[in-house]
Scaffold this active site. Sequence first.
Site, PDB file in Angstrom:
ATOM      1  N   LYS A 163      -9.901   0.998  -5.494  1.00 32.72           N
ATOM      2  CA  LYS A 163     -10.346   0.660  -4.382  1.00 32.72           C
ATOM      3  C   LYS A 163     -11.260   1.925  -3.896  1.00 32.72           C
ATOM      4  O   LYS A 163     -10.872   3.159  -4.152  1.00 32.72           O
ATOM      5  CB  LYS A 163      -9.428   0.223  -3.218  1.00 32.72           C
ATOM      6  N   HIS A 164     -12.390   1.797  -2.998  1.00 32.67           N
ATOM      7  CA  HIS A 164     -13.008   0.509  -2.541  1.00 32.67           C
ATOM      8  C   HIS A 164     -14.333   0.297  -3.255  1.00 32.67           C
ATOM      9  O   HIS A 164     -15.286   1.066  -2.504  1.00 32.67           O
ATOM     10  CB  HIS A 164     -13.044   0.529  -1.119  1.00 32.67           C
ATOM     11  N   ARG A 202       3.939   2.968   2.996  1.00 33.27           N
ATOM     12  CA  ARG A 202       4.666   2.093   3.950  1.00 33.27           C
ATOM     13  C   ARG A 202       6.185   2.305   3.799  1.00 33.27           C
ATOM     14  O   ARG A 202       6.801   1.977   4.930  1.00 33.27           O
ATOM     15  CB  ARG A 202       4.235   0.617   3.248  1.00 33.27           C
ATOM     16  N   ASP A 251       0.866  -1.209   0.009  1.00 29.73           N
ATOM     17  CA  ASP A 251      -0.019   0.023   0.150  1.00 29.73           C
ATOM     18  C   ASP A 251       0.908   1.214   0.143  1.00 29.73           C
ATOM     19  O   ASP A 251       1.365   1.661   1.004  1.00 29.73           O
ATOM     20  CB  ASP A 251      -0.874   0.184   1.104  1.00 29.73           C
ATOM     21  N   ARG A 262      -7.198  10.556   1.202  1.00 29.57           N
ATOM     22  CA  ARG A 262      -6.683   9.679   0.510  1.00 29.57           C
ATOM     23  C   ARG A 262      -7.247   9.842  -0.914  1.00 29.57           C
ATOM     24  O   ARG A 262      -6.985   9.234  -1.973  1.00 29.57           O
ATOM     25  CB  ARG A 262      -6.805   8.416   0.936  1.00 29.57           C
ATOM     26  N   HIS A 321     -12.015  -0.777   9.344  1.00 28.12           N
ATOM     27  CA  HIS A 321     -11.016  -1.247   9.973  1.00 28.12           C
ATOM     28  C   HIS A 321     -11.609  -1.579  11.266  1.00 28.12           C
ATOM     29  O   HIS A 321     -11.069  -2.599  11.934  1.00 28.12           O
ATOM     30  CB  HIS A 321      -9.777  -0.166  10.188  1.00 28.12           C
ATOM     31  N   ASP A 340     -10.650  -6.688   0.568  1.00 31.60           N
ATOM     32  CA  ASP A 340      -9.863  -5.922   1.465  1.00 31.60           C
ATOM     33  C   ASP A 340      -9.637  -6.891   2.394  1.00 31.60           C
ATOM     34  O   ASP A 340      -9.929  -8.145   2.398  1.00 31.60           O
ATOM     35  CB  ASP A 340     -10.769  -4.754   1.759  1.00 31.60           C
TER      36      ASP A 340
END
Length: 340
Positions: free
Chosen positions: A169-170, A73, A65, A139, A182, A251
Amino acid sequence: MDGVSGAVMCDIAGTELNDEEREWLQDPALGGIILFARNLVSPAQMRALCNDIRAINDQLLIAIDQEGGRVQRLREGVTRLPPMAALGRFWQQDPEAAVVLAHDTGWLLATEMAACGVDFSFAPVLDLDDARCPAIGNRAFSSDPAAVVTLAGAFIDGLSEAGMAAVGKHFPGHGGVTLDSHLTLPEDDRSLAELRARDLVPFEQLAGRLSGIMPAHVRFTAVDTQPAGFSSRWLDMLRALPDFAGAIISDDLSMQGAHVAGDAAARARAALQAGCDLILMCNDAEAAAQARRVIDDSGTLPLQQKHLRRLQLAGTRPPLSKLTDDARLKDIRVRLQQLE
């Protein structure tokens, strides 16, 4: 690499492979590895880790990601990318320059990540930022579907220029809810017609240029009782998007929004039965092992393999050290810094 082994993508514990991981990396149920910040120190270390993974199983996809902003990351030794909302704000000021920079940002991201060893990044985000969802926010490129289509389309073209697949996504859109999947299972009560008028627009218009699409852990109560990632109705609609021939990738099934489907094995089965080609099971080693056992029991289909092969990196992987003097890369970095 001429194929993909299985249908589970999971993670590893640290910056090097341990003995247990070296063993299960050979499991034919495994289709790929996703890397997180805890796995990464530098571009050279990341590339060595990817090489080590491929030395054990060269059929595996390796993903990350690396969107920019708070979802990046690897941060050391590569470009610190701004959140995509920065490109959306720039588009309001200078649309032509913003489109060029979106393309170049996709190219830069893909060039750097390929040099570090991965096949693809889970990008771009095609959700709309309706200033509601903490999981999306900056994002997203914009709250305007037309702006998302234009900027994300340019970004996808930049990825493609560098040989990297794009994963949107998503689906069908995570931006219209106030909760974070999450942590819980969000619900969106809008009708299918309302979703088609806004959130679905980027997916419908960009589907033919995507090699993968990730559905949301969101329940759209007016359409189906199941969250999108476990809904055959939603995934049938996804598969029918214009010119879409890529992979459907769940996901992370360890997220709380996925727990409605049951234990790890039940979540894996539900996602596969709904129509996912590849399932993510992260940050839970036992859950990942259960998911691999589900695939061992059921196998993968040739059509799934065809979809997953579209995610492989096309072309070579020159190390990042050979790109330090690349004039285009330097120029893009300067223009990105000016957005902040």
